[in-house]
Design a protein around this motif. Structure first.
Motif, PDB file in Angstrom:
ATOM      1  N   VAL A 114       0.869  -0.783  -0.334  1.00 12.30           N
ATOM      2  CA  VAL A 114      -0.175  -0.092  -0.439  1.00 12.30           C
ATOM      3  C   VAL A 114       1.194   1.402  -0.407  1.00 12.30           C
ATOM      4  CG1 VAL A 114      -1.344   1.313   1.253  1.00 12.30           C
ATOM      5  CG2 VAL A 114      -1.895  -1.242   1.745  1.00 12.30           C
ATOM      6  N   CYS A 115       1.965   1.541   0.707  1.00 13.21           N
ATOM      7  CA  CYS A 115       3.067   2.453   0.349  1.00 13.21           C
ATOM      8  C   CYS A 115       4.282   1.948  -0.397  1.00 13.21           C
ATOM      9  CB  CYS A 115       3.117   2.562   2.063  1.00 13.21           C
ATOM     10  SG  CYS A 115       1.856   3.071   3.346  1.00 13.21           S
ATOM     11  N   HIS A 116       4.737   0.717   0.482  1.00  9.48           N
ATOM     12  CA  HIS A 116       5.918   0.348  -0.335  1.00  9.48           C
ATOM     13  C   HIS A 116       5.920  -0.410  -1.414  1.00  9.48           C
ATOM     14  CE1 HIS A 116       7.976   1.196   3.431  1.00  9.48           C
ATOM     15  NE2 HIS A 116       7.061   0.529   4.133  1.00  9.48           N
ATOM     16  N   HIS A 117       5.658   1.077  -2.679  1.00 10.96           N
ATOM     17  CA  HIS A 117       5.202   0.099  -3.959  1.00 10.96           C
ATOM     18  C   HIS A 117       5.909  -0.253  -4.809  1.00 10.96           C
ATOM     19  CE1 HIS A 117       3.632   4.349  -4.677  1.00 10.96           C
ATOM     20  NE2 HIS A 117       4.699   3.945  -5.290  1.00 10.96           N
ATOM     21  N   VAL A 118       5.462  -0.940  -5.925  1.00 10.44           N
ATOM     22  CA  VAL A 118       6.594  -0.990  -7.153  1.00 10.44           C
ATOM     23  C   VAL A 118       5.798  -0.760  -8.440  1.00 10.44           C
ATOM     24  CG1 VAL A 118       8.186  -3.148  -8.853  1.00 10.44           C
ATOM     25  CG2 VAL A 118       7.811  -3.239  -5.912  1.00 10.44           C
ATOM     26  N   TYR A 119       6.236  -0.766  -9.022  1.00  9.56           N
ATOM     27  CA  TYR A 119       5.281  -0.539 -11.040  1.00  9.56           C
ATOM     28  C   TYR A 119       5.695  -1.241 -12.103  1.00  9.56           C
ATOM     29  CZ  TYR A 119       2.274   3.311  -8.854  1.00  9.56           C
ATOM     30  OH  TYR A 119       0.938   4.127  -7.987  1.00  9.56           O
ATOM     31  N   GLU A 120       4.998  -1.511 -12.582  1.00  6.44           N
ATOM     32  CA  GLU A 120       6.034  -2.206 -13.833  1.00  6.44           C
ATOM     33  C   GLU A 120       5.214  -1.280 -15.148  1.00  6.44           C
ATOM     34  OE1 GLU A 120       7.558  -5.664 -13.357  1.00  6.44           O
ATOM     35  OE2 GLU A 120       6.743  -6.028 -15.664  1.00  6.44           O
ATOM     36  N   TYR A 134       4.917  12.133  -0.490  1.00  3.85           N
ATOM     37  CA  TYR A 134       4.430  12.092   1.061  1.00  3.85           C
ATOM     38  C   TYR A 134       3.033  12.692   1.217  1.00  3.85           C
ATOM     39  CZ  TYR A 134       9.272  10.283   2.151  1.00  3.85           C
ATOM     40  OH  TYR A 134      10.333   9.108   2.411  1.00  3.85           O
ATOM     41  N   HIS A 135       3.081  13.826   0.870  1.00  2.00           N
ATOM     42  CA  HIS A 135       1.958  14.131   0.981  1.00  2.00           C
ATOM     43  C   HIS A 135       1.008  13.406   0.232  1.00  2.00           C
ATOM     44  CE1 HIS A 135       3.887  19.006   2.295  1.00  2.00           C
ATOM     45  NE2 HIS A 135       3.944  17.409   3.870  1.00  2.00           N
ATOM     46  N   LEU A 136       0.691  12.669  -0.814  1.00  2.00           N
ATOM     47  CA  LEU A 136      -0.231  12.407  -1.709  1.00  2.00           C
ATOM     48  C   LEU A 136      -0.720  11.660  -0.881  1.00  2.00           C
ATOM     49  CD1 LEU A 136       0.310  12.375  -5.520  1.00  2.00           C
ATOM     50  CD2 LEU A 136      -1.836  12.326  -4.543  1.00  2.00           C
ATOM     51  N   ARG A 191      -1.342  11.672   3.612  1.00  2.00           N
ATOM     52  CA  ARG A 191      -2.531  12.862   3.805  1.00  2.00           C
ATOM     53  C   ARG A 191      -3.695  12.388   2.600  1.00  2.00           C
ATOM     54  NH1 ARG A 191      -1.293  19.048   2.635  1.00  2.00           N
ATOM     55  NH2 ARG A 191      -1.082  17.554   1.104  1.00  2.00           N
ATOM     56  N   GLY A 192      -3.414  12.098   1.208  1.00  2.00           N
ATOM     57  CA  GLY A 192      -4.047  11.641   0.584  1.00  2.00           C
ATOM     58  C   GLY A 192      -5.135  10.596   1.642  1.00  2.00           C
ATOM     59  N   GLY A 217      -7.062   9.742  10.451  1.00  2.00           N
ATOM     60  CA  GLY A 217      -5.322  10.533  10.584  1.00  2.00           C
ATOM     61  C   GLY A 217      -4.754  12.048  10.625  1.00  2.00           C
ATOM     62  N   PRO A 218      -3.629  12.246  10.950  1.00  2.00           N
ATOM     63  CA  PRO A 218      -4.222  13.963  10.364  1.00  2.00           C
ATOM     64  C   PRO A 218      -4.166  14.522   9.209  1.00  2.00           C
ATOM     65  CG  PRO A 218      -2.002  13.209  11.258  1.00  2.00           C
ATOM     66  CD  PRO A 218      -3.410  11.783  10.927  1.00  2.00           C
ATOM     67  N   ILE A 219      -4.205  15.632   8.792  1.00  2.00           N
ATOM     68  CA  ILE A 219      -4.523  16.068   7.889  1.00  2.00           C
ATOM     69  C   ILE A 219      -3.972  17.375   7.586  1.00  2.00           C
ATOM     70  CG2 ILE A 219      -6.428  17.201   5.941  1.00  2.00           C
ATOM     71  CD1 ILE A 219      -7.143  14.430   6.424  1.00  2.00           C
TER      72      ILE A 219
END
Ligand code: HEC
Ligand code: HEC
Ligand code: HEC
Ligand code: HEC
Length: 128
Positions: free
Chosen positions: A64-70, A104-106, A109-110, A118-120
């Motif tokens: 969800v956070c540590h993603h990989v794209y191809e 990071y913000h996307l 905060r996204g 969670g904080p905004i």
């Protein structure tokens, strides 16, 4: 020091350093986000109790956070927790439409906005 005491001392020192190395690589130790790519930070490190956060937020998948794209697509069964976000996302925009601060913000905060939890606000993530 006697020979045996010396040996015991050496073994203990070794065990302790192995423990320190292993725990240094573990995510339970992550308490802040402090990407090494930010050279001169304007704000103090962002508090982020990695494991506790993810448990409370009920996030199951690391990618969800540590993603990989191809080819522009997220790879569902792969993850990149062995890398810093900045290994792939550069500090300045360059060719990428998203700078390091933006990603990071996307991501942080996204999700908080989407989940309405969670904080905004700036000051909630960046305490003075
Ligand atoms: C909500 C987003 C999120 C989720 C979900 C997440 N992580 Fe992380 N993780 C982070 C961030 C942010 C960092 C810190 C990155 C930095 O400072 O460069 C990090 C750092 C790490 C590190 C590096 C520790 C270090 O000392 O450098 C490891 C290992 C890690 N995570 C493993 C995992 C594993 C395994 C999972 C799934 C069980 C997971 N993460 C899920 C956001 C997340
Ligand atoms: C292995 C390389 C890699 C790592 C590590 C990585 N990303 Fe990405 N990320 C990408 C690629 C490729 C894209 C696709 C868009 C692009 O080219 O920027 C992307 C897209 C994004 C996007 C926009 C799309 C979306 O998913 O919302 C955000 C936000 C993002 N990354 C945040 C992060 C954060 C935060 C971290 C660290 C926890 C991270 N990324 C780690 C490669 C990576
Ligand atoms: C996929 C969704 C998601 C992502 C990504 C995410 N969060 Fe959260 N976060 C949540 C949810 C949901 C909560 C509320 C948890 C609760 O208390 O019920 C939360 C709560 C928090 C809190 C309040 C205290 C705590 O630990 O519960 C902080 C601080 C926080 N997030 C920081 C971050 C940071 C920094 C990032 C980016 C590195 C991030 N979050 C990424 C979903 C997410
Ligand atoms: C949900 C949490 C969250 C919120 C809300 C948030 N940020 Fe951030 N911000 C982060 C994270 C995580 C980083 C990456 C920090 C790092 O690696 O040192 C970051 C990085 C930054 C940076 C670059 C690093 C530095 O210290 O110079 C700036 C500037 C910044 N944020 C400003 C803001 C401002 C202004 C707001 C309000 C409009 C804001 N942020 C809201 C989480 C947040």
């Amino acid at each position: 020091m006697g020979k045996i005491r010396m040996m015991v001392y050496v073994v203990i020192t070794l065990l302790v350093s192995i423990f320190v190395v292993i725990s240094g690589l573990s995510q339970d130790d992550v308490k802040t986000v402090e990407d090494s790519a930010f050279e001169e930070k304007m704000r103090p490190p962002v508090p982020f109790l990695h494991d506790e956060h993810n448990e409370k937020a009920e996030i199951e998948e690391c990618n969800v956070c540590h993603h990989v794209y191809e080819d522009g697509e997220k790879v569902e069964d792969d993850s990149s927790e062995d890398q810093e976000c900045s290994d792939c996302h550069t500090l300045n925009k360059g060719d990428n439409p998203l700078s390091l601060v933006k990603i990071y913000h996307l991501q942080c905060r996204g999700c908080h906005q989407e989940k309405k939890a969670g904080p905004i606000m700036c000051s909630e993530c960046h305490p003075r």
